[in-house]
Design an enzyme around this catalytic site. Structure first.
Site, PDB file in Angstrom:
ATOM      1  N   TYR A  65      -2.487  16.268 114.046  1.00 56.51           N
ATOM      2  CA  TYR A  65      -3.661  15.971 113.217  1.00 56.51           C
ATOM      3  C   TYR A  65      -4.597  17.163 113.014  1.00 56.51           C
ATOM      4  O   TYR A  65      -5.594  17.033 112.296  1.00 56.51           O
ATOM      5  CB  TYR A  65      -4.435  14.797 113.827  1.00 56.51           C
ATOM      6  CG  TYR A  65      -3.619  13.528 113.894  1.00 56.51           C
ATOM      7  CD1 TYR A  65      -3.213  12.892 112.718  1.00 56.51           C
ATOM      8  CD2 TYR A  65      -3.227  12.966 115.109  1.00 56.51           C
ATOM      9  CE1 TYR A  65      -2.448  11.742 112.749  1.00 56.51           C
ATOM     10  CE2 TYR A  65      -2.463  11.808 115.160  1.00 56.51           C
ATOM     11  CZ  TYR A  65      -2.079  11.202 113.980  1.00 56.51           C
ATOM     12  OH  TYR A  65      -1.316  10.065 114.011  1.00 56.51           O
ATOM     13  N   HIS A  86      -3.495   9.766 104.521  1.00 56.83           N
ATOM     14  CA  HIS A  86      -2.998  10.055 105.876  1.00 56.83           C
ATOM     15  C   HIS A  86      -3.027  11.565 106.094  1.00 56.83           C
ATOM     16  O   HIS A  86      -2.639  12.333 105.189  1.00 56.83           O
ATOM     17  CB  HIS A  86      -1.571   9.538 106.067  1.00 56.83           C
ATOM     18  CG  HIS A  86      -1.478   8.060 105.939  1.00 56.83           C
ATOM     19  ND1 HIS A  86      -1.914   7.209 106.919  1.00 56.83           N
ATOM     20  CD2 HIS A  86      -1.058   7.292 104.923  1.00 56.83           C
ATOM     21  CE1 HIS A  86      -1.753   5.970 106.505  1.00 56.83           C
ATOM     22  NE2 HIS A  86      -1.235   5.980 105.292  1.00 56.83           N
TER      23      HIS A  86
HETATM   24  C1  DQA Z   1      -2.373   8.397 110.315  1.00 54.60           C
HETATM   25  C2  DQA Z   1      -0.893   8.039 110.473  1.00 54.60           C
HETATM   26  C3  DQA Z   1      -0.750   6.727 111.224  1.00 54.60           C
HETATM   27  O1  DQA Z   1       0.622   6.403 111.384  1.00 54.60           O
HETATM   28  C4  DQA Z   1      -1.375   6.830 112.591  1.00 54.60           C
HETATM   29  O2  DQA Z   1      -1.311   5.584 113.267  1.00 54.60           O
HETATM   30  C5  DQA Z   1      -2.756   7.358 112.576  1.00 54.60           C
HETATM   31  C6  DQA Z   1      -3.105   8.415 111.637  1.00 54.60           C
HETATM   32  C7  DQA Z   1      -2.576   9.774 109.648  1.00 54.60           C
HETATM   33  O3  DQA Z   1      -3.682  10.024 109.204  1.00 54.60           O
HETATM   34  O4  DQA Z   1      -1.657  10.587 109.616  1.00 54.60           O
HETATM   35  O5  DQA Z   1      -3.591   6.978 113.389  1.00 54.60           O
HETATM   36  O6  DQA Z   1      -2.980   7.429 109.456  1.00 54.60           O
END
Ligand code: DQA
Length: 151
Positions: free
Chosen positions: A22, A99
């Site tokens: 992330y 995402h």
């Molecule tokens: C997410 C992807 C999701 O699968 C995960 O549960 C997240 C973050 C992303 O921003 O990449 O918490 O939404």
């Protein structure tokens, strides 16, 4: 024009949580960047995060008639929440699913979204900067096809 940006569970941990997936940008930095970009685009952006499905749904319900568009990173609820899907349908404004990571490069259970087909678009894999790209895209759509009811 008013845009609501909602962040789902665990996104308050951005900056500390799995930085290899992330990145290191914090949620505060993302929200500040969106508000600033909103100002330069002439739109008001409000941001909020919750770890609770019901709270996200309450906020979406409260936004009815008050916002022109929704940006949402539903996080883990993307893959599970019929209730969030129903709330987005009821809100009835253009919604973008965001995402940070490219979910298709990850576990198969992340490949399924219960929200994708009720959103006008999805943006993923661009890291934290994806939120700004999504805001630009949403504002562009709204300007091309202005809201039906004045807010
Ligand atoms: C997410 C992807 C999701 O699968 C995960 O549960 C997240 C973050 C992303 O921003 O990449 O918490 O939404």
């Amino acid at each position: 024009m008013n845009i609501l940006c909602l962040h789902g569970p665990n996104l308050n941990m951005l900056g500390q949580r799995q930085p290899e997936v992330y990145g290191t940008t914090t949620l505060l930095e993302i929200d500040d960047g969106l508000i600033e970009l909103g100002q330069s685009l002439g739109v008001q952006v409000r941001c909020a995060q919750s770890n609770h499905e019901g709270e996200l749904i309450d906020w979406i319900q409260q936004a009815r008639g008050r916002v022109d568009g929704l940006l949402i990173n539903p996080a883990g609820y993307t893959h599970t929440s019929v209730a969030l899907r129903d709330a987005i349908i009821a809100l009835d404004v253009p919604t973008i699913e965001v995402h940070i990571s490219n979910v298709y490069k990850r576990e198969p259970f992340r490949h399924k979204s219960l929200l994708a087909d009720v959103c006008v678009g999805r943006l993923m894999g661009f890291g934290a900067s994806g939120y700004k790209l999504a805001l630009q895209g949403l504002v562009g759509l709204l300007q091309a096809d202005p809201p039906r009811t004045p807010t």
